[in-house]
Design a protein around this motif. Sequence first.
Motif, PDB file in Angstrom:
ATOM      1  N   MET A 342       0.836  -1.204   0.000  1.00 19.35           N
ATOM      2  CA  MET A 342       0.000   0.000   0.000  1.00 19.35           C
ATOM      3  C   MET A 342       0.871   1.254   0.000  1.00 19.35           C
ATOM      4  N   ASP A 352      -6.674   4.605   4.484  1.00 22.84           N
ATOM      5  CA  ASP A 352      -6.759   3.613   3.411  1.00 22.84           C
ATOM      6  C   ASP A 352      -6.885   2.188   3.960  1.00 22.84           C
ATOM      7  N   TYR A 373      -5.507   0.006  -5.494  1.00 19.99           N
ATOM      8  CA  TYR A 373      -5.039  -0.545  -4.220  1.00 19.99           C
ATOM      9  C   TYR A 373      -6.140  -0.600  -3.161  1.00 19.99           C
ATOM     10  N   LEU A 382      -2.381  -6.568   3.498  1.00 19.10           N
ATOM     11  CA  LEU A 382      -2.049  -5.172   3.258  1.00 19.10           C
ATOM     12  C   LEU A 382      -0.763  -4.854   4.012  1.00 19.10           C
TER      13      LEU A 382
END
Length: 391
Positions: A342, A352, A373, A382
């Motif tokens: 990420m 995020d 993403y 992640l």
Amino acid sequence: MKALVLTPATKEVSIRELPIPEPQDGEVLIRVHAVALNPVDANYVAHPLAEQEQRVIGTDFAGVVTAVGPDLGSSSDLRAKVGARVAGFHQGACSTNDRPGAFAEYITAPYDLLWAVPDSMSLEAASTISMCGLTAAQGVFARLGLPCPFDGETASSADSANDVTNVLIYSASTSLGLYAAQMVHLAARSSGRKIRLIGTASSSKHEFLRQEPYKYDVLVDYRDPNWMEKVKEATDGEGIDRAVDCISEGETVYKVHDTLNENGKMAVFRGPKGGQYDPTNLRIKPIYGSAWEGLGHEIGYNGITIPANPEARLFATKFFSFLSTAATDGKVKLEPNPVRLMPGGLERIVPDGFALLGDGMVSERSTSRREDYMRPISAEKLVYRLVDEDN
């Protein structure tokens, strides 16, 4: 140093400047290069257990040792040497205890609760293994009693009498499921036992799960309303001997339970309160435990106190020592989860990563974001890079 800090009273998370910690006896100081996200990281920010004014959050990490505690200067253990590439996990904000998490530029950790990362593995990949890998090992070996390659034979004589042990992993493409499958194969190889590995997953993941190192014998689609019957058919009508429910939420617990034979066992990874199921409605009680027990501390968790468990800590040290042998013999013991790297480092974990993970049930995850993403999570971890490995 920079760290990602939670203020439990307001549920706010922000980047703060904190002093670099100093390693105590038995500890090393680690420059964190990469961190991997777990659902608990987001959940216990949205629903804090931490009672401190501020608390560094985060669980999984990998990095490089930059200093060692006063008593480790002459240690021969690779993990206790400056320059060692290591990985491990912290409890983050997932308890009331005053222990900082992993989402910081520098952290300290007991060297025997770390594992030495082989040169053939990136630190980003290594960051995905520690907590989820130990959780899978606890479930498959310590709770379900399959033979353990690093902690002696734990199978019962009744198990050994069976020609084939039928093992079900529900939600096989989750991070936990990917490691649990590898643990089952380790059990089979170390003991010579015949194990039939059965998994549930979306049909789009079946080809992936048939390959090394997962090698499922049978896969069914959990969306199929008849998946339980298909699982039982795969056992020649015998039913499941050992089950791992990687979701452990409500109906998954009840349905996995109904695939068990009369001597079956099942491991779950959420308690009745968090998982929203009632064990009194089940003829076979799910076996639940906490990965945090492996850290060897008393745990304040969801209104209860879990006492320090020396046996769980010893199991964790054996597991991490087992993983560490890859650094010397070159044979990786666990294949890391596929990594979704990420962008943005510490600053983007909350807006995020936590947005993707959600703060409730796995089945309720959703996002309207359009970036590639930010696509739904499936069969991957992640990971955020804090610093390039050559820095």
